[in-house]
Design a protein around this motif. Structure first.
Motif, mmCIF file in Angstrom:
data_model
loop_
_atom_site.group_PDB
_atom_site.id
_atom_site.type_symbol
_atom_site.label_atom_id
_atom_site.label_comp_id
_atom_site.label_asym_id
_atom_site.label_seq_id
_atom_site.Cartn_x
_atom_site.Cartn_y
_atom_site.Cartn_z
ATOM 1 N N SER A 152 87.204 31.243 -4.710
ATOM 2 C CA SER A 152 88.094 31.854 -5.712
ATOM 3 C C SER A 152 89.478 32.150 -5.150
ATOM 4 O O SER A 152 90.146 33.091 -5.567
ATOM 5 N N THR A 153 89.917 31.359 -4.177
ATOM 6 C CA THR A 153 91.211 31.568 -3.526
ATOM 7 C C THR A 153 92.053 30.314 -3.680
ATOM 8 O O THR A 153 91.539 29.197 -3.648
ATOM 9 N N ARG A 187 88.005 21.861 -6.779
ATOM 10 C CA ARG A 187 87.336 22.417 -7.949
ATOM 11 C C ARG A 187 86.170 21.499 -8.311
ATOM 12 O O ARG A 187 86.370 20.401 -8.819
ATOM 13 N N LYS A 204 93.675 35.655 -4.490
ATOM 14 C CA LYS A 204 92.223 35.570 -4.688
ATOM 15 C C LYS A 204 91.922 36.208 -6.024
ATOM 16 O O LYS A 204 92.296 37.358 -6.268
ATOM 17 N N ASP A 205 91.260 35.451 -6.902
ATOM 18 C CA ASP A 205 91.001 35.898 -8.265
ATOM 19 C C ASP A 205 89.585 35.485 -8.647
ATOM 20 O O ASP A 205 89.247 34.301 -8.576
ATOM 21 N N PRO A 206 88.735 36.459 -9.050
ATOM 22 C CA PRO A 206 87.355 36.105 -9.403
ATOM 23 C C PRO A 206 87.237 35.038 -10.488
ATOM 24 O O PRO A 206 86.243 34.328 -10.562
ATOM 25 N N SER A 207 88.269 34.924 -11.338
ATOM 26 C CA SER A 207 88.207 33.957 -12.426
ATOM 27 C C SER A 207 88.669 32.551 -12.012
ATOM 28 O O SER A 207 88.525 31.607 -12.779
ATOM 29 N N PHE A 208 89.229 32.414 -10.784
ATOM 30 C CA PHE A 208 89.706 31.103 -10.352
ATOM 31 C C PHE A 208 88.510 30.208 -10.025
ATOM 32 O O PHE A 208 87.648 30.576 -9.218
ATOM 33 N N THR A 211 87.757 26.523 -4.789
ATOM 34 C CA THR A 211 87.583 27.075 -3.445
ATOM 35 C C THR A 211 88.632 26.473 -2.528
ATOM 36 O O THR A 211 88.867 25.260 -2.552
ATOM 37 N N ARG A 422 82.487 37.418 -14.262
ATOM 38 C CA ARG A 422 83.915 37.083 -14.221
ATOM 39 C C ARG A 422 84.673 37.733 -15.385
ATOM 40 O O ARG A 422 85.765 38.271 -15.212
ATOM 41 N N ASN A 594 82.097 37.995 -6.248
ATOM 42 C CA ASN A 594 82.160 37.437 -4.896
ATOM 43 C C ASN A 594 80.767 37.111 -4.363
ATOM 44 O O ASN A 594 80.560 36.070 -3.723
ATOM 45 N N LEU A 597 79.461 33.944 -6.185
ATOM 46 C CA LEU A 597 80.165 32.718 -5.821
ATOM 47 C C LEU A 597 79.656 32.140 -4.504
ATOM 48 O O LEU A 597 79.713 30.928 -4.287
#
Length: 612
Positions: A152-153, A187, A204-208, A211, A422, A594, A597
């Motif tokens: 998620s980064t 992705r 860094k976003d949980p919705s992204f 990796t 998310r 996190n 994921l």
């Protein structure tokens, strides 16, 4: 624009698309913008927005803050303080350059800057200079290099697109073969591969959904701990500009001046060609825009959000026939708009007795956009008629699948648990307003055609401001079995009530039954307690003493063993911790994302995974 000493980067409204897709235009030379006394802003390039407290009699100021975010403030007369009523970025980590070169912005839940593994701050007190590597990179052989996965980064921009439809191994090898590649973003779902020639605009976003795989020397020992927690207390939160070492944009001298002169010179050459076009457009724009402002009132940026008349919604729903759902806040009807979009129209009852409360809710919900949240397309407010118009999600709610004769495959169950996490993480940590759902349950989790979950009915509870510590809800919301204990104990309501409800649902996803409905006799006293209480107590005991959880006896028997034991164990552990009676022991939804994921790529069949 972010315009630093050696890097320039477009960052707002949406750096992924061009000027016109951003609903802007460069066909003007006046650059006129007006913030009127009601809190409405509009400019000569079509951009406009409204304060969340739109109305007369309020002093406001529009400020480009030191952290690079544009904000509208309103003065509260009673307290004498300035309160944010609109901002360009609800999530501060989207501001480009905020943590400098190589730096990463993380939500903990407030935004903080940190360095990636293998890097350290260039200057201990100044994030403007970002991070520097603790190693020297030459064009090494592939056997001297390793990649560290940062879920998620991403670092936005400076991409080398190796292949638009690439396998992971192809992407990895392409970065190894490219001496300028510092890492690559991959992705899995879209098979998109982006090599990074420069690590800038990190977040860094949980919705992204992707990796980042960071290239490091094979001898480097690195940990992800600093990415999860953030490492700099001086990276201040949005709206706090008093602390020493707060976020600032880079010095905009030198190159910026030279580039500015070049831009103006080129603009002057083209001015004569566009003058006639702009004049005609401006006359037409002013006429049409004046009518839309009076008619619609509120406008959402970069969306088709609009105001509907009651007659229009009555027509598209065929006089409110075909009810597809009913809840505490009202009934839902299926409709088809004139542009052929299928929508769900929620007809509200007496949930909003005061019009100003309704307006506040609509203004907030209309600006929220996330792939795991049901999108709101518009509203109607005519006297007693108050309706909300949402996107139509075709695959019904989770309860219709999970608790019926249908078999939901394990892969879909895990994706649903991750998607719900998310969506809640976005509501809790990334919105301009702090949104607490208060009624998270399977009936409010809708599934699209690919079984991607979308949370419905968020924003219908009273909203809490981030700085309101002791706020209380005036009425109890929620559904029995999914309600956190603090509702009954009359404690202040926080985001942890949603975490509790999520925990109950995760355990139900694993077991395939409603834990909230089942009751068992307790001992000879014939006392009754819910199956959830019995289950949680036993699982806590096993986790505490390191015993085997007995996953094979917990997972839904209908799956016939076709599931990942690691994923199942993790979901049980998360569910138990989220459904803890003590809210202080419950995790945040960002930390849940996190954890999930880390197992998102696990195989789903037991033959590939035999160990707990």
């Amino acid at each position: 624009m972010y315009d630093g000493p050696d890097i320039s980067s477009l960052y707002w409204p949406n750096p992924a698309v061009d000027v016109f897709q951003n609903e802007r235009t460069n066909y003007n030379s006046s650059r006129i913008a007006v913030l009127d006394e009601t809190g409405h802003f509009q400019s000569s390039d079509r951009f406009q927005f409204d304060a969340s407290d739109r109305g007369l009699g309020i002093k406001r100021r529009l400020t480009m803050d030191q952290d690079g975010n544009l904000r509208l403030y309103s003065l509260k007369k009673q307290s004498g303080s300035w309160v944010v009523t609109w901002q360009a970025f609800p999530g501060l980590c989207n501001v480009h350059g905020i943590c400098g070169r190589n730096g990463i912005c993380v939500y903990t839940p407030e935004p903080k800057c940190t360095c990636p593994p293998g890097y350290e701050m260039s200057e201990p007190t100044d994030w403007n200079n970002g991070c520097k590597p603790r190693f020297n990179f030459t064009c090494s052989k592939s056997q001297d290099v390793k990649f560290l996965a940062l879920p998620s980064t991403d670092y936005y921009g400076f991409d080398a697109i190796y292949n638009g439809n690439a396998s992971f191994n192809f992407c990895r090898q392409a970065c190894l073969d490219d001496c300028s590649c510092l890492g690559f973003s991959y992705r899995e779902s879209q098979r998109w591969c982006y090599g990074k020639s420069l690590l800038f605009n990190g977040y860094k976003d949980p919705s992204f959904p992707g990796t980042l795989h960071l290239k490091l020397p094979i001898s480097m020992v690195a940990s992800l701990e600093q990415i999860h927690n953030g490492s700099n207390p001086n990276c201040s939160a949005a709206g706090d500009h008093s602390a020493e070492g707060s976020l600032t944009m880079y010095d905009t001298t030198g190159k910026r001046v030279r580039w500015t002169y070049l831009y103006w010179f080129l603009s002057a050459i083209g001015a004569a060609e566009i003058l006639i076009f702009f004049s005609g457009w401006w006359i037409l724009f002013r006429k049409c825009n004046a009518q839309s402002i009076v008619g619609d009132g509120y406008h959402a940026i970069m969306s088709q959000f609009r105001r509907f008349s009651y007659g229009e919604l009555k027509s598209v729903t065929q006089n409110f026939k075909g009810e597809i759902g009913r809840g505490a806040s009202g009934s839902v009807y299926k409709g088809v708009l004139a542009d052929e979009r299928v929508v769900a129209v929620k007809r509200l009852g007496d949930v909003y007795p005061e019009e100003e409360v309704f307006w506040a809710e609509v203004n907030t919900i209309g600006r929220i956009n996330h792939m795991n949240l049901v999108r709101m397309w518009g509203f109607c407010c005519e006297g007693k008629h108050k309706l909300l118009v949402y996107e139509y999600v075709e695959n019904m709610s989770l309860d219709k699948h999970l608790f019926s004769g249908n078999i939901v495959e394990w892969r879909d169950r895990f994706r649903i648990a991750l998607g719900m996490a998310r969506g809640l993480a976005y509501l809790h940590h990334e919105c301009l307003e702090w949104v607490i759902h208060c009624d998270v349950k399977p009936e409010n989790i809708l599934l699209d055609k690919t079984f991607e979950p979308k949370i419905a009915d968020f924003g219908l509870a009273k909203l809490l401001q981030r700085d309101t510590v002791n706020s209380q809800f005036s009425r109890v919301r929620g559904t029995k079995g999914y309600m956190a204990p603090e509702w009954a104990l009359n404690l202040p309501i926080t985001t942890k009530v949603d975490v509790y409800s999520y925990g109950v649902m995760v355990l139900e996803i694993v077991r395939g039954v409603r834990l909230s409905n089942l009751v068992v006799k307790k001992g000879k006293t014939k006392e009754w307690e819910t199956e959830l209480m019995v289950f949680n107590r036993e699982m806590k005991r096993r986790i505490q003493f390191g015993e085997d959880l007995g996953i094979e006896y917990l997972v839904d028997k209908r799956l016939k063993g076709q599931y990942s034991r690691k994923q199942a164990r993790k979901l049980v552990e998360i569910g138990v911790s989220c459904a803890a009676e003590d809210r202080n022991k419950r995790p945040t939804m960002a930390s849940v994302v996190n954890q999930l994921l880390e197992l998102d790529d696990e195989p789903n069949l037991p033959k590939s995974d035999h160990q707990d």
